[in-house]
Design an enzyme around this catalytic site. Structure first.
Site: not given
Ligand code: AHR
Length: 500
Positions: A28, A73, A173-174, A245, A293, A350
């Site tokens: 990213e 994002n 995305n999201e 995450y 992700e 990432q």
């Molecule tokens: O990977 C960091 C961020 O986490 C990304 O930009 C977003 O898609 C997610 O919330």
């Protein structure tokens, strides 16, 4: 206290093929992932295009097969046109996602050149936050149409004669997240995703499309969002995305160690949601899951976007990972393989510097974080078909997820008959004596273990190999069974090869 466990490796119990796209990563435009991560003109090890060759080598060693780009994002306010053409003419812009200054010296064509050198498949995200169907079509025409139109000829004028032929595209995305530029309701997004997908398929029928699922399983609309989006777009998309995450600093350690079980629950919930929509629509198609992700992220230490000062590629969320984090990453990979019949794409977020397996210093070295190792070994050794493995074991009580099995495992069978077992002991209380029932004629060929007396040990530029897998000891054969001791909080890989 030593616990006991047993499991059976039986070639008759197949889940499905190991899809190479499970070993994806994510680049990213965020912090130092691109700038001074993979791309640093002027670095002593940069090639003529400014790509860091030390990072390219580590990317290949990591075994990454696919990379999602350019966000995240970031993509929801990104104009792809800013990143193509002569570099000196590219505009500087404000990246509203990470309050960063973007000079656009790295864009689509640089990413594709880097991807070719890294030997990975690109997965491209479209801006469906502040932009719509027309701009998505323009980007796919620029990238994939051979020539003879304004945008394909523009690509050729930019020095890229052959089309990039990008197969895999994320429809935004999201977009369920209020932090996202152009955040939408499920109805709004479902319609936009469907209309964009319909148009893109007219332009390039060979593309595979990923609709945005929820940003995480804690979103108030989790499950409902996926159902509404798929009600609009079911026949037009191939995948629905999942993001997760796991935060070591949020809650008890036993819950953190059980993250793989939570990930499995999430996968099965979203697969069931997609199948429910499919049933209502009388569709025979199966929507696959794109876990695009996932990682360990000390998210509670991040002050949020609003806390950031405007800066050019600042140091953002450069988490330093320890032994426990590596064991959890190993267990998340086990979960992805255990669900290989449903998860078709997965990307660790990432690749460099930003919650990443690869760290770099500007002008300085690159090194492997602890989490690099389970990823690299799994990507290299998980081949062929995934076997169903269900250990009989004790459980661990967790605050967040109740009782979780102490042993978490999967295995793969390749076409030479070799079986590779990946297993985690999540129990902090002590080692586990594991008995593995094997098919006739298999013997241990390799036994590696990631464990440490100091679970908080980390790698650094000064001590880059402090945490690394070591050869395991004490594995013995007892008839057709193999027995070994799994240390507390450990990740283990054993290859069993047919006897010569
Ligand atoms: O990977 C960091 C961020 O986490 C990304 O930009 C977003 O898609 C997610 O919330």
């Amino acid at each position: 206290m030593t616990s006991t466990a047993r499991l059976t490796l039986d070639p008759a119990f197949l889940i499905g093929p190991v899809e190479p796209r499970l070993f994806g990563s994510f680049v990213e435009h965020m912090g130092r992932c691109v700038y001074t991560g993979i791309f640093e003109p002027g670095h002593p090890l940069a090639d003529a295009d400014g790509f860091r060759t030390d990072v390219l080598e580590l990317t290949r060693e990591l075994g990454v097969t696919l990379v999602r780009y350019p966000g995240g994002n970031f993509v929801s306010n990104y104009r792809w046109e800013d990143g193509v053409g002569p570099v000196e003419e590219r505009p500087a812009r404000l990246d509203l996602a990470w309050r960063s200054l973007e000079d656009n010296s790295f864009g689509l064509n640089e990413f594709m050149a880097w991807a070719a050198r890294a030997g990975i498949e690109p997965m491209m995200a479209l801006n469906l936050g502040t932009r719509g169907v027309a701009e998505a079509l323009e980007l796919v025409e620029y990238a994939n149409y051979p020539g003879g139109t304004r945008l394909s000829d523009l690509r050729r004028a930019h020095g890229v004669d052959k089309p990039h032929d990008i197969r895999l595209w994320c429809l935004g995305n999201e977009l369920d997240g209020p932090w996202q530029m152009g955040h939408k309701t499920a109805r709004e997004y479902g319609r936009l995703a469907a209309e964009t997908a319909r148009a893109l398929r007219r332009l390039d029928p060979g593309v595979s499309l990923v609709a945005c699922g929820s940003s995480n399983s804690g979103m108030p609309t989790f499950g409902q969002w996926e159902a509404e989006v798929l009600e609009s777009a079911y026949d037009l998309v191939d995948y629905i995305s999942l993001h997760a995450y796991y935060d070591p600093a949020d809650g008890d350690v036993d819950s953190f160690l059980a993250s793989g079980a939570d990930m499995e629950h999430m996968i099965r919930s979203i697969a069931a949601t997609a199948d429910h929509v499919g049933a209502k629509l009388r569709s025979r198609r199966k929507i696959k899951l794109s876990f695009d992700e996932w990682n360990v992220w000390y998210q509670s230490r991040f002050g949020g976007e609003a806390s950031l000062e405007w800066a050019e590629h600042p140091r953002l969320i450069e988490n330093v990972y320890d032994v426990t984090d590596a064991v959890v990453v190993g267990s998340l990979l086990i979960t992805l393989l255990r669900n290989a019949d449903r998860v078709g794409v997965a990307c660790q977020a990432q690749l460099a510097n930003v919650i990443a397996p690869i760290m770099t210093e500007p002008g300085g070295p690159a090194w492997r974080q602890s989490i690099f190792h389970p990823f690299a070994l799994t990507a290299r050794n998980a081949r062929g078909q995934v076997l169903r493995v269900e250990p009989e074991c004790t459980s661990v009580s967790t605050d967040k997820y109740g009782e979780a099995p102490a042993i978490w495992a999967t295995a793969t069978l390749d076409d030479t008959g070799e079986i590779t077992l990946f297993v985690v002991n999540r129990d902090r209380r002590g080692p586990c004596e594991l008995r593995v029932a094997l098919p006739q004629g298999l013997l241990p060929a390799e036994h590696l273990e990631l464990a440490d007396d100091d679970l908080s040990a980390v790698n650094s530029a000064a001590d880059p190999d402090r945490v690394a897998p070591r050869p395991g000891t004490g594995l013995r054969m007892d008839g057709r069974d193999a027995t070994l001791t799994l240390p507390p909080v450990s990740w283990t890989m054993i290859r069993f090869a047919p006897q010569e």
